[in-house]
Scaffold this motif. Structure first.
Motif: not given
Length: 449
Positions: A88-105, A107-118
């Motif tokens: 989206p065209k704004h800052n977001v915070i998502k949980n990301i978990v590594e699964n079999d070498g790939s990053l997937e969203m 929302y129950d577990q994983g690391n909190l990641i901040f996506f800075d739009y700018k």
């Protein structure tokens, strides 16, 4: 003429994209016209056609016009189309978990990641500019081909590569997110009434009292023909365009006096290389520096919470480009003092014909100006997109590109005075103007960007 067309016609290409065609159709049109221009250019260099000067020059002229038109439709729309892919065209915070070498969203577990739009826009602009200068860097190849095999090979190779673009677009288009921000109206028809009201009698006094735009909004408060959102869009556009005005001087140092800079190398020892080889240090410096900025410098600054704001990046870029021209002035003075023809060194016929200075020193001038682009130009692209209204992205970026056309005209005017013994003065004038521009920009925008 090519430079002027390539930076003037985006005004029309951006306008048509915003109002009628959309970005993808405009890019398609520019790509097809550009392919035709390249084909005609290659035809103009076929040996038996080149033997007829009138036909060859006429075909070359037509190809330049077509390639200029192509740039007018691709340049203002390609970067906005790429940026439209990011949501989206704004800052977001998502949980990301590594699964079999790939990053997937998740929302129950994983690391909190901040996506800075700018920061993401900055990264996209950097990648875009990196790709542009990979292309520019291949001018070394074409220079070599021209010297060894002639113009047919020099223009044929990039022409062949360019003609692959329609195939590339065909396969990429279905995978793209295409914006439907097409107004269907003339931007100027919507904007002119706003300025007519704004510049009514007493406008300067209202401007001094910071009442210019409140007066316009109050006037159209009960007039449905102009909405407050449209007025706000105009205000945002004007704020963006005021930044672009400073780039006229920046571009003057960074490319618009390129012919003078290249000729300077011809007055020095080139070790068998052509004097236009040294301008290749411009894209080379950009290709080297952008990954360093994106993966080392900017992340390190973010880690220690050091904010390198937009106005600082642009000011720094302005200073580097100005210093590049000042180095050119120093080199030119050294050429005059050491050349056998002294202050008439450019067309010296006395042996040895060149000053005993290695032209590699010119690479410092070209590299500094290129590094300036990494800070100033990339940031300006980012601001042009992020600060433009949704339905005016192409037009606003076209306004930024138009500063190159103005700079090209100024550079052409300066070139009329570019002869011995005044070359040192020209470099000094452009560099000094760049320093003044950087200082004015800093104090004008340090609290706004």
């Amino acid at each position: 003429m090519l430079t002027f067309l390539a930076y003037l016609l985006p005004l029309y290409g951006g306008y048509l994209s915003d109002t009628k065609w959309g970005k993808m159709k405009s890019i398609w049109f520019g790509t097809i016209v550009g392919a035709l221009g390249h084909i005609i250019l290659v035809i103009a260099t076929i040996p038996f056609i080149m033997s007829n000067v009138l036909i060859s020059v006429s075909l070359t002229f037509i190809s330049i016009v077509l390639i200029g038109i192509s740039a007018g439709f691709i340049k203002p729309n390609l970067l906005p189309l790429v940026m439209d892919q990011y949501f989206p065209k704004h800052n977001v915070i998502k949980n990301i978990v590594e699964n079999d070498g790939s990053l997937e969203m998740n929302y129950d577990q994983g690391n909190l990641i901040f996506f800075d739009y700018k920061a993401t826009l900055t990264q996209i602009c950097s990648n875009f500019y990196f790709a542009i200068n990979i292309g520019c860097f291949f001018s070394i190849t074409t220079s070599y081909l021209e010297k060894k095999y002639g113009f047919f090979m020099a223009f044929g190779l990039p022409g062949l590569i360019y003609c692959l673009l329609p195939i590339l677009l065909y396969f990429i288009e279905p995978k793209l997110i295409l914006s439907n921000n097409i107004s269907g109206k003339s931007i100027f028809d919507e904007i002119i009434p706003i300025f007519k009201v704004g510049f009514q009698t007493g406008w300067y006094q209202r401007y001094k009292n910071n009442e210019f735009w409140p007066y316009v909004k109050e006037f159209f408060k009960f007039n449905n023909s102009v909405t407050e959102d449209l007025i706000n869009d105009v205000i945002k556009t004007i704020e963006s365009c005021s930044i672009f005005a400073y780039f006229i001087v920046f571009n003057l140092n960074d490319g618009s006096i390129n012919s003078i800079q290249v000729n300077q190398a011809g007055s020095m020892v080139t070790d068998g290389l052509s004097n236009d080889f040294y301008q290749s240090f411009n894209p080379l410096a950009i290709v080297i520096l952008i990954p360093i900025l994106d993966y080392i410098i900017y992340p390190t600054l973010a880690k220690y919470r050091i904010e390198f704001k937009s106005y600082n990046r642009i000011t720094f870029g302005f200073l580097l480009a100005a210093i590049g021209s000042i180095i050119g002035a120093i080199l030119q003075e050294l050429i005059y003092r050491t050349s056998p023809c002294e202050y008439f060194a450019t067309d010296c016929e006395i042996e040895p014909r060149v000053a005993p200075i290695n032209a590699i020193w010119d690479s410092l001038m070209f590299s500094l100006q290129a590094i300036g682009e990494c800070f100033a130009t990339i940031t300006a692209y980012e601001l042009a997109y992020s600060r433009s209204p949704d339905k005016m992205e192409g037009f606003v970026i076209a306004l930024f590109l138009f500063t190159n056309a103005i700079s090209a005209v100024l550079g052409e005017f300066i070139s009329f005075f570019a002869f011995d013994p005044y070359l040192t003065l020209i470099f000094t004038f452009c560099g000094g103007l760049g320093l003044i521009c950087a200082i004015l920009f800093y104090f004008n925008f340090r609290n706004k960007l």
